[in-house]
Design a protein around this motif. Structure first.
Motif, PDB file in Angstrom:
ATOM      1  N   PHE A  22       0.738  -1.222  -0.142  1.00 26.21           N
ATOM      2  CA  PHE A  22       0.093   0.091   0.164  1.00 26.21           C
ATOM      3  C   PHE A  22       0.841   1.283  -0.020  1.00 26.21           C
ATOM      4  O   PHE A  22       0.602   2.307  -0.708  1.00 26.21           O
ATOM      5  N   LEU A  23       1.816   1.296   0.787  1.00 26.64           N
ATOM      6  CA  LEU A  23       2.861   2.478   0.805  1.00 26.64           C
ATOM      7  C   LEU A  23       3.594   2.787  -0.325  1.00 26.64           C
ATOM      8  O   LEU A  23       3.757   3.932  -0.713  1.00 26.64           O
ATOM      9  N   GLY A  24       3.888   1.681  -0.999  1.00 24.14           N
ATOM     10  CA  GLY A  24       4.642   1.637  -2.059  1.00 24.14           C
ATOM     11  C   GLY A  24       3.869   2.402  -3.273  1.00 24.14           C
ATOM     12  O   GLY A  24       4.282   3.098  -4.233  1.00 24.14           O
ATOM     13  N   ILE A  25       2.564   1.967  -3.493  1.00 24.27           N
ATOM     14  CA  ILE A  25       1.648   2.340  -4.472  1.00 24.27           C
ATOM     15  C   ILE A  25       1.175   4.023  -4.267  1.00 24.27           C
ATOM     16  O   ILE A  25       1.177   4.732  -4.900  1.00 24.27           O
ATOM     17  N   ILE A  26       0.852   3.952  -2.669  1.00 27.64           N
ATOM     18  CA  ILE A  26       0.750   5.656  -2.493  1.00 27.64           C
ATOM     19  C   ILE A  26       1.868   6.420  -2.792  1.00 27.64           C
ATOM     20  O   ILE A  26       1.727   7.514  -3.299  1.00 27.64           O
ATOM     21  N   ARG A  27       3.168   6.093  -2.461  1.00 26.73           N
ATOM     22  CA  ARG A  27       4.359   6.953  -3.080  1.00 26.73           C
ATOM     23  C   ARG A  27       4.644   7.205  -4.324  1.00 26.73           C
ATOM     24  O   ARG A  27       4.772   8.056  -4.757  1.00 26.73           O
ATOM     25  N   ILE A  28       4.322   6.023  -4.985  1.00 21.43           N
ATOM     26  CA  ILE A  28       4.195   6.319  -6.696  1.00 21.43           C
ATOM     27  C   ILE A  28       3.154   7.479  -7.097  1.00 21.43           C
ATOM     28  O   ILE A  28       3.390   8.124  -7.893  1.00 21.43           O
ATOM     29  N   LEU A  29       2.060   7.175  -6.480  1.00 15.96           N
ATOM     30  CA  LEU A  29       0.941   8.102  -6.820  1.00 15.96           C
ATOM     31  C   LEU A  29       1.371   9.694  -6.261  1.00 15.96           C
ATOM     32  O   LEU A  29       1.128  10.619  -7.138  1.00 15.96           O
ATOM     33  N   GLN A  30       2.272   9.684  -5.111  1.00 17.57           N
ATOM     34  CA  GLN A  30       2.349  10.990  -4.563  1.00 17.57           C
ATOM     35  C   GLN A  30       3.321  11.400  -5.863  1.00 17.57           C
ATOM     36  O   GLN A  30       3.431  12.870  -6.043  1.00 17.57           O
ATOM     37  N   ILE A  31       4.357  10.844  -6.222  1.00 16.66           N
ATOM     38  CA  ILE A  31       5.326  11.228  -7.238  1.00 16.66           C
ATOM     39  C   ILE A  31       4.693  11.657  -8.525  1.00 16.66           C
ATOM     40  O   ILE A  31       5.048  12.868  -9.119  1.00 16.66           O
ATOM     41  N   ILE A  32       3.958  10.900  -8.899  1.00 17.01           N
ATOM     42  CA  ILE A  32       3.038  11.292 -10.182  1.00 17.01           C
ATOM     43  C   ILE A  32       2.518  12.526 -10.072  1.00 17.01           C
ATOM     44  O   ILE A  32       2.314  13.400 -11.042  1.00 17.01           O
ATOM     45  N   PHE A  33       1.606  12.553  -8.885  1.00 11.93           N
ATOM     46  CA  PHE A  33       0.636  13.735  -9.018  1.00 11.93           C
ATOM     47  C   PHE A  33       1.352  14.873  -8.568  1.00 11.93           C
ATOM     48  O   PHE A  33       1.138  16.244  -9.048  1.00 11.93           O
ATOM     49  N   GLY A  34       2.605  15.030  -7.836  1.00 12.10           N
ATOM     50  CA  GLY A  34       3.316  16.115  -7.601  1.00 12.10           C
ATOM     51  C   GLY A  34       4.248  16.621  -8.839  1.00 12.10           C
ATOM     52  O   GLY A  34       4.183  17.752  -8.943  1.00 12.10           O
ATOM     53  N   ALA A  35       4.707  15.632  -9.639  1.00 16.51           N
ATOM     54  CA  ALA A  35       5.138  16.188 -10.949  1.00 16.51           C
ATOM     55  C   ALA A  35       4.190  16.692 -11.516  1.00 16.51           C
ATOM     56  O   ALA A  35       4.417  17.544 -12.494  1.00 16.51           O
ATOM     57  N   GLY A  36       3.182  16.021 -11.766  1.00 13.90           N
ATOM     58  CA  GLY A  36       2.299  16.515 -12.756  1.00 13.90           C
ATOM     59  C   GLY A  36       1.882  18.241 -12.220  1.00 13.90           C
ATOM     60  O   GLY A  36       1.616  19.256 -13.068  1.00 13.90           O
ATOM     61  N   MET A  37       1.812  18.183 -10.854  1.00  9.57           N
ATOM     62  CA  MET A  37       1.561  19.884 -10.443  1.00  9.57           C
ATOM     63  C   MET A  37       2.490  20.570 -10.717  1.00  9.57           C
ATOM     64  O   MET A  37       2.382  21.899 -11.386  1.00  9.57           O
ATOM     65  N   TRP A  38       3.704  20.152 -10.397  1.00  9.87           N
ATOM     66  CA  TRP A  38       4.861  21.359 -10.539  1.00  9.87           C
ATOM     67  C   TRP A  38       5.172  21.518 -12.300  1.00  9.87           C
ATOM     68  O   TRP A  38       5.454  22.794 -12.431  1.00  9.87           O
TER      69      TRP A  38
END
Length: 166
Positions: A22-38
């Motif tokens: 779960f934490l690995g999937i959440i971290r990947i989503l954090q990286i994707i969404f954060g990159a999309g934002m900036w």
């Protein structure tokens, strides 16, 4: 030059185990969404309070990348002060700080989106940042949600007395 040995089965098992957790999937989503934002913000003209939003997005994107790779490679014990037995607490504090700082970033993006809503009309022919701000606001909301989920997950694990990250 001799051929390199394949990764040890235990190392591969740890990597696959983290990526499926779960934490690995959440971290990947954090990286994707954060990159999309900036990337959405940085690829366009920005001014004023958007600098804070960009700071939050890039800071937590880089910190999340570091946490992701340290956990993926199981090297958290190498981090002074924050590693070892404190690694779960460090992850929890990171996620709480990110969730808290993304809230004003969401507010800024919603404010900027609202201020540029006049140019969303089909007859408006000049350059408009409405869609950029709207997209960044959506990414900011997604980031806040996944950081909050991760904070709740890590908080529950910390309360249960777990010490490992995944």
């Amino acid at each position: 030059m001799p051929p390199q040995a394949a990764p040890q089965p235990q190392v591969r098992k740890n990597i696959v185990g983290f990526l499926k957790s779960f934490l690995g999937i959440i971290r990947i989503l954090q990286i994707i969404f954060g990159a999309g934002m900036w990337v959405t913000i940085a690829a366009n003209k920005y001014e004023g309070s958007i600098h804070f939003v960009l700071f939050v997005a890039v800071l937590f994107w880089l910190l999340t990348l570091a946490l992701f790779f340290l956990t993926l490679l199981n090297k958290q014990d190498l981090v002074p002060i924050l590693g070892g037995d404190r690694w779960l607490l460090s992850n929890l504090l990171h996620d709480v700080a990110a969730a808290v700082l993304y809230l004003p970033a969401i507010g800024v993006m919603i404010y900027k989106t609202d201020r540029n809503s006049y140019c969303n009309l089909s007859e408006y022919k000049f350059a408009c940042l409405y869609k950029v701000y709207f997209t960044a606001a959506v990414f900011a909301c997604l980031c806040a949600v996944v950081y909050l989920l991760s904070a709740i997950f890590n908080g529950c694990r910390k309360c249960r007395g777990e010490r490992t990250v995944f």
